[in-house]
Design an enzyme around this catalytic site. Structure first.
Site, short mmCIF file in Angstrom:
data_model
loop_
_atom_site.label_atom_id
_atom_site.label_comp_id
_atom_site.label_asym_id
_atom_site.label_seq_id
_atom_site.Cartn_x
_atom_site.Cartn_y
_atom_site.Cartn_z
N LYS A 220 0.81 -1.22 0.00
CA LYS A 220 0.00 0.00 0.00
C LYS A 220 0.85 1.27 0.00
O LYS A 220 2.05 1.25 0.22
CB LYS A 220 -0.96 -0.01 1.20
CG LYS A 220 -2.11 -0.99 1.02
CD LYS A 220 -3.12 -0.90 2.13
CE LYS A 220 -4.34 -1.78 1.84
NZ LYS A 220 -5.35 -1.75 2.92
N ARG A 254 -3.63 -9.94 5.67
CA ARG A 254 -4.20 -10.00 4.32
C ARG A 254 -3.12 -9.52 3.35
O ARG A 254 -2.68 -8.37 3.42
CB ARG A 254 -5.45 -9.14 4.21
CG ARG A 254 -6.14 -9.19 2.85
CD ARG A 254 -7.39 -8.32 2.83
NE ARG A 254 -8.08 -8.43 1.56
CZ ARG A 254 -7.83 -7.67 0.49
NH1 ARG A 254 -6.87 -6.73 0.57
NH2 ARG A 254 -8.49 -7.83 -0.63
#
Length: 273
Positions: A220, A254
Site C-alpha cells: 500500500k 491479508r
C-alpha cells in the site's frame, strides 16, 4: 461450508489471507487473473504457498474507484469462488464485498465468510444479511467511500475515532446475538500516511474490542510514499510492516504475497517461543 470455521479463526498462531482480485483495476494486480488459466495458476500458487484463507474480490476498492453493478460484480466473483472450491474443496474462501446481494450469492456458491471494507456503512442490509448467513464477518473501518475516502481524511484522534466506530458497529451486530466478527482498522481507507502509522503503533488498542484482528498493509501507499517505491517494488516494505502488525497483535495478515507472509509468521512464532 465449514460449520466450525469461526473457531478456527481464533488462531493460536497468526493466519495468512491471500488476495485474489478478479478485477481489471485493482491498484496492484488489476487485470492479472481475468483469464481462467491465469486464475487457476494463481489459485494453485496461493494454496501451495500456504494461504489459510483466500479472499476473492470483484469490485476494486482503491482510492477513487468507481462503483460497478451488482450483476458485474457477481459475474466476476461467482465463477472464481466456484473454481476455487472445485480445485480445493477444503479451501476457506472469503468474499470481499460491501454488497449484501453479492454476499448472499457468494456464500451460496461456496464462500465461507464475508469481508466488508465498509463495515456495514455502504449497504444498510449487510448486517441483517450476515446475521442470516451466520458466517464470519470482517468488519473494517472506512471514512467515506472508496471514491472519496482519500480526498481530505480527518480525525480528532485517529486511533480512538476508529476504535469508537468499530465498537458502535459491533454493538449493532451484537444486538441480535451475532458475534462472528473479525475487526480491521482499515489501513489506507480514508487515512493519511501519518494516520496509518499512528494506527500501526497502537494496534494493540483494537484487541480490546475482544475479536480477532486483521490487518491489510500489503504493497500500500503507506509503504510506497515513505520509501519512494511503486506497489510492484513494495514486497520488502510489506514484510517489515507485517512483522510490526504481528508484534502489535494482528491475528490475520491479508496479503498479495503468501510465501513471504508465511515466513514472517514462522519467524514471529519462533521469536515468541
Amino acid at each position: 461450508m465449514n460449520s466450525n470455521l469461526f473457531s478456527l479463526l481464533e488462531p493460536t498462531a497468526p493466519w495468512v489471507m491471500g488476495i485474489l482480485n478478479v478485477t481489471p483495476d485493482s491498484f496492484f494486480d488489476g487485470g492479472k487473473y481475468l483469464k481462467e488459466e491465469l486464475l487457476v495458476t494463481h489459485i494453485n500458487k496461493l494454496i501451495h504457498e500456504g494461504a489459510d484463507i483466500i479472499d476473492i474480490g470483484g469490485c476494486s476498492t482503491k482510492a477513487g474507484a468507481a462503483t460497478i453493478t451488482t450483476e458485474e460484480e457477481l459475474e466476476r466473483v461467482i465463477p472464481a469462488i466456484q473454481l476455487t472450491k472445485a480445485l480445493f474443496p477444503k479451501a476457506i474462501i472469503s468474499v470481499d464485498t460491501y454488497n449484501h446481494s453479492v454476499a448472499v450469492r457468494a456464500v451460496s456458491a461456496g464462500a465461507d465468510m464475508v469481508n466488508d471494507i465498509s463495515g456495514g456503512t455502504l449497504d444498510d442490509n449487510m448486517f441483517d444479511t450476515v446475521r442470516e448467513l451466520n458466517v464470519p464477518y470482517i468488519l473494517m473501518h472506512i471514512q467515506n467511500t472508496p471514491a472519496t475516502m482519500q480526498l481530505k481524511p480527518a480525525y480528532t484522534d485517529v486511533v480512538m475515532d476508529v476504535y469508537d466506530h468499530l465498537q458502535k458497529q459491533i454493538d449493532k451486530l451484537s444486538l441480535h446475538g451475532f458475534n462472528k466478527i473479525i475487526v480491521d482498522p482499515g489501513f489506507g481507507f480514508g487515512k493519511t500516511v501519518d494516520h496509518n502509522y499512528e494506527i500501526l503503533k497502537n494496534l494493540h488498542v483494537y484487541k480490546m474490542l475482544g475479536y480477532p484482528l486483521l490487518t491489510g498493509v500489503s504493497r500500500k501507499s503507506m509503504i510506497n510514499s515513505v520509501l519512494g517505491t511503486l506497489p510492484k517494488n513494495a514486497l520488502n516494505g510489506t514484510s517489515v510492516l507485517n512483522t510490526i502488525c504481528l508484534l502489535n497483535g494482528a491475528d490475520i495478515l491479508r496479503v498479495h504475497d503468501v510465501k513471504e507472509a508465511k515466513e514472517v509468521v514462522t519467524l514471529i512464532k519462533k521469536y515468541r517461543s
